[in-house]
Every structure is written in structure tokens, then in C-alpha cells.
Scaffold this active site. Structure first.
Site, short mmCIF file in Angstrom:
data_model
loop_
_atom_site.label_atom_id
_atom_site.label_comp_id
_atom_site.label_asym_id
_atom_site.label_seq_id
_atom_site.Cartn_x
_atom_site.Cartn_y
_atom_site.Cartn_z
N VAL A 90 1.38 -4.85 -2.47
CA VAL A 90 0.14 -5.25 -1.79
C VAL A 90 0.60 -5.95 -0.52
O VAL A 90 1.45 -6.85 -0.58
CB VAL A 90 -0.73 -6.18 -2.66
CG1 VAL A 90 -2.05 -6.48 -1.96
CG2 VAL A 90 -1.00 -5.57 -4.03
N GLY A 91 0.03 -5.57 0.62
CA GLY A 91 0.50 -6.09 1.90
C GLY A 91 0.42 -7.61 1.94
O GLY A 91 1.40 -8.29 2.29
N ASP A 92 -0.74 -8.15 1.57
CA ASP A 92 -0.87 -9.60 1.71
C ASP A 92 -0.14 -10.35 0.61
O ASP A 92 0.26 -11.50 0.79
CB ASP A 92 -2.32 -10.06 1.83
CG ASP A 92 -3.24 -9.49 0.79
OD1 ASP A 92 -2.84 -8.56 0.09
OD2 ASP A 92 -4.38 -9.98 0.68
N CYS A 93 0.08 -9.71 -0.53
CA CYS A 93 0.88 -10.37 -1.57
C CYS A 93 2.33 -10.45 -1.11
O CYS A 93 3.02 -11.44 -1.36
CB CYS A 93 0.76 -9.62 -2.89
SG CYS A 93 -0.92 -9.67 -3.53
N GLU A 138 2.31 -13.36 1.31
CA GLU A 138 2.25 -14.68 0.67
C GLU A 138 3.53 -14.95 -0.13
O GLU A 138 4.03 -16.07 -0.16
CB GLU A 138 1.02 -14.82 -0.25
CG GLU A 138 -0.33 -14.66 0.46
CD GLU A 138 -0.56 -15.63 1.62
OE1 GLU A 138 -0.03 -16.75 1.59
OE2 GLU A 138 -1.27 -15.24 2.57
#
Ligand code: LAN
Length: 728
Positions: free
Chosen positions: A452-455, A458
């Protein structure tokens, strides 16, 4: 009999099982499974810990802490409590409920596959549904805070009957009354029709076609399913297979009874083809387009003359994709819906003594979570990476991470982050239309294994904060792995500069006209989302501070285009619309964080200034912010009846990132958040925090720890700075 009838109390408020016997087992990289210990000896050997007790809603009995004098002290108290919810392996387990259409998939899917549950699991699932029935009409909605719908009520009623509750139980009588008032199960949306058809309590002729043949079409076609949003295509694979086979459970007494209970008319006289587009008004979020209806007429005609050899080849291809997905994810699969549909397909083809059946049964457990209200089915196999990502950043940014008492806990978290990063691409990669995974972090566990890009953003930020910004932490994640994460993110930018959730946008936007799931919006393709974009921007910005020489030009270009995207999609009122959290406060705080990292703040940037003014316009007199999940449905700010701790933290953090020069709004927010803190340092659960597909809310109960700790810790420095500047 696998599912005998059960005598259960009249209400979910009563005790169904002994809560002192439940234990959460955490193993294998963050897997969560709940176990019920039968004997006192077992209980003595495996005592209940704070994590178990907290999530079961039992008293944790942690000491009262000295009252906090200022925000940092309040954050410290918050972490003093939250530290006890960290599991031994370093991450923070948590409930991930909210959607109310998942438990029925678990129950119906298991039932039609001949897979049982333990008695205590059945009892607690029943109790959960009893507790979550709408207090007024006794029905269920699409999520825990929603109004009753045919989707929710028809499916959960069915689940309860399978689990053994009598049709004459008062809860069932009330729920059935509501279902009938809403028109009965004929008006179920397509996903409801599908589950009921597998159970043989809805006829396949009542479904619009779900032809597996699309898998045989050339991949360059703009509507080929590999271009769809990953969740839709991963559900469509087993759906099209099971539709192609017209799978249905064998008739039995329960099925015959349900055919009477679910409908307002005689089941055997229903005009099934006329039900295909019959969806109850209360359920509708995305009505069909005319084009979609027209296509269904053509596909319906094809169904009556489909060529057996082609259908067979198409089903074989769909089945092959099911197997590849199961193998790629060690039977977790991408999410809870595909999980149960894949399970049904594998059980149907390979039978109960197969390896696939056993593995599916083992991993089914990972989605089942028990709370004080009973047992639910989670939105994924957990939100492990997502939660650890925020709390670790909160600790470092607040300065709490530097305190001796918190070192061990942070190093354990770093170890967890290290083992969760994916080091390889998927076993079946291009063959199952997957995105690169090397270097990425997933949303839950490495075993589930989806980028997942934002995971990834983060996860990387969390690692950089702990390893590079704190003194004396070990460098557990190698420089090569850090670079792999950067490389992975660099492959995920879309032409407009924005980042989507799991993959690049692969299909044209007109595919949305063909959305068959009437209850969800924006599901057919990936979209560039502000939140997914901001995580990548912030991660890259922080990375280049520490490693200025690696791919500097690429990173600069990527950040520049992404910021440009953020500028373009800022709403005229100054906020950003959130797609995964509720709603404007969520997306706006991430946007302001990103802007601040490229030097755009209240004083220097028109965008940041407008965003601050927008947030300030929504602050209430008690100092807090509160927006309803309905903001996400409408893409317009809708006030919640009460201000919310988590949203107040988001908004206040947004203002702090923007270096808003007047300390008053943040001071008021700090006061509010501190006033709701309990003497043991914790905060109470308030309204639901997250959302997906516009219309379904989802719980992030760990947010009520990570964001207050983060906001309060940050506020200490921010307020000190401003007050100093003021000469005070
Ligand atoms: C999630 C949860 C996390 C979420 C974020 C990382 C917060 C987001 O920024 C990107 C998208 C992602 C990964 C996401 C996508 C959709 C999910 C998987 C969920 C909301 C959790 C549950 C939901 C899934 C689709 C539920 C099953 C329902 C279907 C319609 C298949």
C-alpha cells in the site's frame, strides 16, 4: 450437526461466554487469533494480560497517574497507559470492525463449505449481532453507525439463523419485521443477492450476470478486469467463478425456512429476473447507470446461449487466479470478502480434506475479533502496520521516544517494523497482475503481503524517525531496505502527480459507470487520493533530509508533482476531502504536514493559509472539532453531534504543521483533549474514525491513543515557541 440450534439469552447485554477465558494469541509476524481456554489449568498457565483485558472490555486496573500539568505530561500519561497495550512482539494489536456486511460472509461462506465454528465463537458472534442491532428498529446497516438497510438486515438475520438462533427469538422477530418493512430480501443490493444465492435462498436468475469470460479477453482492453481497483477485481475473481458454476448449497430445512422468513411474498412465485435491478431505496448509494443496465441486458441474453467450452475455460482461468491469490498471501487473501469467497471456491473444488481447505480454515481465524460486545469479522486481518506507524512517529515527534522509560518499547517496535517490510516481489507476480512489493510495507502483516503506497510511506517514516532521529537506537533496517522502500514508492506516482492506494491507476474513469455494487462509490478503479499522496511526500521529504544523495533529482520531481497535485485538489473552502478517514480534518492535517515539509506554512503559502482558515472556521466553542461519517458520503462537511478527540487532534496538528501564529485555537484544543483523558492516562472510545468506498465507516480504535499523544506532545513545543515569541 455442524450448526445445531442454540438457546441464547434474550439480549446481548447478558453473558454468553466467560470473558475471563478469552486470550489473544499474537504470533508469526503479528497474526491475531482469539482462543477460549476450557480449563482452569490452561487459564493458570496462560494468564490474561492487559492487551486481552483491554480489548475484551474488562478492567485493566492500571494505576491512577499524577494529574498532568501540561500537554507533554498528558501525552506521557497517555503513553504510560498505551504502552501496556503493546504486545510482546512490538506492535499494537487492535480491533478493526465497523462494516456490518462481513460477518455474514464469514458465516454463510463457512456454512456452505461445511466448515464449523467453535461453540463459544458462535455464541459470541450471536451476541455481537444482538448488541449491534439498531436500537430502534432492530435491523442492521452497512456499518455500525448506519441506518438499517436490506443489505445489513437480510444478511445478518440470515447469519443469526445459521448460527442457531430460532426464528421466534424476540431479536429475530423484531429484525424480520424491519426487513419486511423495507420490502424483504428481494431488494438486496448485488453483493447481498450473491451471498444469498450461494446459500440457495435467492435464485441465481435474480442476479445480474457476473461472467467469468472477462478474464479471457485481451489485456489491452480498457475494461479488462486487471485494470479494476484491486479489491473489486479480487472479489470479482471468485464471484465470477461461483456464478459461472451456479454454486448453491444443498436444500435443507433451514434453507427452506429462510426462503419463507426473508421475503414478503411466496418465494416460489417471485419473478426472479425482475429482481436483478431491484435494490431497496435505503440501500442505494450508487444507482446503476443506463449503460450498465443495457450491458446487463446483453450479458443476460449471452447467459442463455453461453458456449460450454468457453465457460469452462473462463472458470478455469478464474480458479487459477484464486489459487495464485491464496498462495501469494498464505491464504489470508487481500481482504475479508475475497477471503470467504475464495474459501467457498476452494472447498467446492478440492473438498474438506484438501490442504487448501485446512489452510483457509486456519487463516479464517485471523479475521475474527472479540470485543466487549461479542465477536466480529474485521475489515482486514488487522491494522498492525498502520497503527504502529502512527504511534512510533508520535513518540519521536513528541520527544517521549528519547525518554529512558520508552526506549525498550520503541526498539521492540522497530524490530516489528523491520520484519514487516517486504523484501521480495510476490511469488506469483505478473501472472496475478500484482504491483511490486519489494521494499513496501503492507497495511496489516507481511504475510498478507500487499503493497500500500501510504503504508509504505508511514512505515518508512516510522523507521527513519526511530533510527535516524533518536540517539542510540540500533539501525535494524538496512540502508538497502530503506532505498528499496523509496524505489517502490517512486514507481507509484500517477501522471497527475497523485498517489493511489495499492497500485497505479490502470483503468479509465468511465469504468465507474459500470459499478455493480450499488452500496459503494468510487470502487471500480484506483484514484489518486490526497492522503495516499501526502504519506509519500512526507516520507520522501524526510528520507532526503537524511540521505540527500540518493536519487535526488527523481525525489525532487516526485515531490514537486505531488505537491502540485495537492494544490490542485484543495477544495475552494480550503480543506481536502478524506477518503479513508473522517473526513476533512483527516485529509487536511496530512496535507498541511506535507506542505510544511516543502516550506509551505501559514505565513508563506496561500494554500496553507486557506487550509488553516478552513479549519478555524469549524472549531467549536468547546475547543474541539467534530464531523460525521456523513461528510464522506456527501463530500461536504457535516457536523457530528459531539466534538471528537481524534478529529480535534488532527485539526490541531494541521494548525501546528502550518505554524499558525496564534496559539489560542491549539490551546483550546489541548484543553479539551486533556479534559477527556481518564486518570489512568487513556481516552474513551468515541465515534467511528475511518471510512472506505464513500459509504462504509470502519473503526480505528487505536487512533484515540496515537493522535492525542502525538498532538499533545507536539503542542508542548509549539505553544512554548509561540509564547516565547510573544514575550510571555
Ligand atoms: C483499507 C484500510 C486501510 C486503507 C488506508 C491505508 C488507510 C488507505 O490510505 C488506503 C486504502 C486502505 C489500504 C484500505 C482499502 C480498502 C479496505 C481494505 C480498507 C478500508 C479496510 C477494509 C477495506 C476493504 C475493501 C473491505 C472489504 C470490502 C470490499 C468492498 C471488498
Amino acid at each position: 450437526m455442524l450448526y445445531p440450534s442454540l438457546q441464547v439469552p434474550a439480549s446481548g447485554k447478558e453473558q454468553f461466554t466467560d470473558y475471563s477465558r478469552w486470550r489473544l494469541l499474537v504470533n508469526d509476524g503479528g497474526r491475531h487469533t482469539w482462543h477460549y481456554l476450557k480449563t482452569d489449568e490452561e487459564c493458570a498457565q496462560w494468564p490474561q494480560n492487559s492487551v486481552d483485558k483491554y480489548w475484551l472490555g474488562l478492567p485493566v486496573n492500571l494505576p491512577t497517574l499524577p494529574p498532568a500539568k501540561g500537554p507533554l505530561a498528558a501525552a506521557r500519561n497517555g503513553y504510560e497507559f498505551y504502552k501496556h497495550l503493546q504486545s510482546d512482539d512490538g506492535h499494537w494489536p487492535g480491533e478493526y470492525g465497523g462494516p456490518m456486511f462481513l460477518l455474514p460472509g464469514l458465516v454463510i461462506g463457512s456454512y456452505v463449505s461445511g466448515m464449523g465454528f467453535k461453540e463459544e465463537e458462535k455464541l459470541e458472534m450471536i451476541r455481537y449481532l444482538f448488541n449491534r442491532a439498531h436500537p430502534r428498529d432492530g435491523g442492521w446497516g452497512i456499518h455500525i453507525e448506519g441506518h438499517s438497510t436490506v443489505f445489513g438486515t437480510g444478511l445478518n438475520y440470515t447469519a443469526l439463523r445459521i448460527l442457531g438462533v430460532s426464528a421466534e427469538h424476540p431479536v429475530m422477530i423484531k429484525a424480520r419485521g424491519t426487513l419486511h418493512k423495507l420490502g424483504g430480501a428481494t431488494g438486496s443490493p448485488s453483493w447481498g443477492k450473491f451471498w444469498l444465492s450461494l446459500l440457495n435462498v435467492y435464485e441465481w436468475e435474480g442476479n445480474n450476470p457476473i461472467p467469468p469470460e472477462l478474464w479471457l479477453l485481451p489485456e489491452w482492453l480498457p475494461f479488462h478486469p486487471h485494470r479494476w481497483w484491486i479489491h473489486v477485481r479480487t472479489v470479482y475473481v471468485p464471484m465470477s467463478y461461483l456464478y459461472g458454476k451456479r454454486f448453491k448449497a444443498e436444500e435443507n430445512d433451514l434453507i427452506l425456512a429462510l426462503r419463507e422468513e426473508l421475503y414478503t411474498e411466496n418465494y416460489y412465485k417471485i419473478n426472479w429476473p425482475a429482481q436483478r435491478n431491484n435494490v431497496a431505496e435505503v440501500d442505494l448509494y450508487s444507482p446503476h447507470t443506463r449503460i450498465f443496465d443495457a450491458i446487463n441486458v446483453v450479458l443476460g441474453a449471452y447467459e442463455s446461449c453461453s458456449i460450454p467450452a468457453i465457460r469452462r475455460a473462463a472458470c478455469n482461468r478464474a480458479y487459477e487466479l484464486i489459487v495464485l491469490e491464496d498462495e501469494n498471501t498464505s491464504y489470508q487473501t487481500l481482504g475479508p470478502v475475497s477471503k470467504m469467497m475464495n474459501l467457498v471456491a476452494r472447498a467446492y473444488v478440492e473438498g474438506p480434506s484438501s490442504e487448501a481447505y485446512k489452510e483457509h480454515m486456519i487463516k479464517r481465524q485471523d479475521f475474527m475479533w472479540i470485543s466487549h460486545e461479542g465477536m466480529m469479522m474485521c475489515g482486514t486481518n488487522g491494522s498492525q502496520l498502520w497503527d504502529i506507524g502512527f504511534i512510533t512517529q508520535a513518540l519521536v515527534e513528541s520527544g517521549l521516544g528519547d525518554e529512558e522509560d520508552n526506549k525498550e518499547s520503541l526498539v521492540n517496535a522497530l524490530k516489528w517494523l523491520e520484519q514487516c517490510q517486504m523484501k521480495e516481489n510476490p511469488k506469483h507476480y505478473e501472472t496475478s497482475y500484482r504491483q511490486r512489493t519489494k521494499g513496501a510495507w503492507p497495511f496489516s502483516t507481511k504475510e498478507q503481503g500487499y503493497t500500500v503506497g501510504d503504508c509504505t510511506g508511514e512505515g518508512l517514516k516510522a523507521v527513519l524517525y526511530i533510527q535516524e532521529q533518536l540517539k542510540s537506537t540500533p539501525k535494524l533496517v538496512s540502508q538497502q531496505s530503506i532505498r528499496d522502500a523509496v524505489d517502490c514508492m517512486l514507481t507509484m506516482q500517477n501522471p497527475g502527480g497523485g498517489f493511489a492506494s495499492y497500485e497505479l491507476i490502470r483503468g479509465p474513469s468511465w469504468l465507474e459507470w459500470l459499478n455493480p455494487a450499488e452500496v459503494f462509490g468510487n470502487i471500480m478503479i484506483e484514484y489518486a487520493y490526497p492522503e495516499c499522496t501526502t504519506s509519500v511526500i512526507t516520507a520522501l521529504a524526510i528520507f532526503r533530509k537524511h540521505f540527500p544523495d540518493y536519487k535526488a533529482a527523481d525525489i525532487e520531481r516526485t515531490i514537486h508533482d505531488a505537491i502540485d497535485f495537492l494544490h490542485r485538489i484543495q477544495q475552494p473552502e480550503g480543506g481536502w476531502v478524506g477518503s479513508w478517514g473522517i473526513c476533512f480534518t483527516y485529509a487536511t492535517q496530512f496535507a498541511l504536514e506535507s506542505l510544511s515539509l516543502v516550506g509551505e506554512t501559514y505565513e508563506t503559502s496561500e494554500h496553507a493559509r486557506r487550509a488553516c482558515e478552513f479549519l478555524l472556521g469549524k472549531q467549536r466553542t468547546d475547543g474541539g472539532w467534530g464531523e460525521s461519517y456523513k461528510s464522506c458520503e456527501m463530500s461536504a462537511w457535516i457536523e457530528h453531534a459531539d466534538t471528537q478527540i481524534v478529529q480535534t487532534c488532527w485539526a490541531a496538528m494541521g494548525l501546528m504543521y502550518a505554524k499558525y501564529p496564534n496559539p489560542e485555537p491549539v490551546t483550546k484544543a489541548v484543553k479539551l483533549v486533556m479534559s477527556r483523558q481518564r486518570p489512568d492516562g487513556s481516552w474513551p472510545q468515541e465515534a467511528i474514525e475511518g471510512v472506505f468506498n464513500k459509504n462504509c465507516a470502519i473503526s480505528y480504535p487505536n487512533f484515540k491513543f496515537s493522535f492525542p499523544i502525538w498532538m499533545l506532545g507536539k503542542a508542548e513545543g509549539y505553544l512554548a515557541e509561540l509564547n516565547k515569541g510573544d514575550g510571555r
